[in-house]
Scaffold this motif. Structure first.
Motif: not given
Length: 219
Positions: A33-38
């Motif tokens: 989730w954080e990877k795609i948000s970033d």
């Protein structure tokens, strides 16, 4: 840029397929989730990478361009992120437009009740996914305004017509989203008159305002 990504997964012909794929796959974790948000934050409109991505003719080419630029994404990961967010936003929009449903949700005692109501209405997302989305909103300085004189006044604008304050406050009550807490003010008298609310010592941001995403490690 985001409209192009959504077009890969959320058009009338694509959405049912990806929705089924997401429901059959294992839950993707917070790191994804954080990877795609970033990634989405990185591809601002004037970023050269954005121009390359806009030229992609299909999802496979889009993913390959992202990988060539150091973003290791898969179709399934991106689909999970986009479809899950759409499920949450569509459900919150339904609640915004349906007063009885909104009231029912605001009186839920825990996130399990909230999720069960969503499932009964045909919307599928987990407690963690809801928490990650709400924390992303709350930790964004561009979305959440703070009164500089005290740090205690929070302004949550409507997002696509949805009043987010209700849902953030509810998630805080459940313990799903961390609350703001004030920084301790220095007591050494170095910043002038303590009674003057406009001195620097009075102008602080709540603890963790820019790094609240670190608080989801326990989710």
């Amino acid at each position: 840029m985001h409209y192009k990504i959504w077009a890969f997964f959320c058009t009338e012909e694509n959405y049912p397929y990806w929705q089924e794929q997401i429901q059959q796959s294992q839950e993707v974790n917070r790191i994804t989730w954080e990877k795609i948000s970033d990634f989405l934050r990185a591809i601002e409109p004037h970023n050269p990478l954005s121009h390359q991505l806009l030229q992609a003719h299909n999802l496979e080419q889009f993913i390959q361009i992202a990988r060539d630029n150091g973003y290791q994404l898969t179709q399934e990961e991106l689909a999970w992120f986009v479809v899950t967010q759409k499920q949450i936003w569509d459900f919150l929009y339904l609640a915004q437009e349906t007063p009885s449903l909104k009231q029912q949700l605001l009186t839920t005692r825990n996130p399990d009740e909230f999720i069960n109501i969503a499932v009964a209405k045909g919307y599928y997302f987990s407690q963690k996914e809801l928490a990650w989305l709400l924390i992303d909103i709350k930790s964004s300085s561009s979305l959440v305004g703070i009164n500089n004189s005290t740090g205690d006044t929070f302004i949550f604008p409507k997002i696509d017509g949805i009043e987010m304050w209700y849902w953030l406050e509810l998630a805080e009550k459940w313990g799903l989203v961390p609350p703001f807490s004030n920084l301790s003010q220095p007591g050494n008298g170095l910043f002038g008159d303590e009674k003057d609310p406009f001195f620097l010592k009075q102008c602080f941001l709540p603890r963790g305002y820019f790094n609240q995403r670190q608080l989801i490690h326990s989710l």
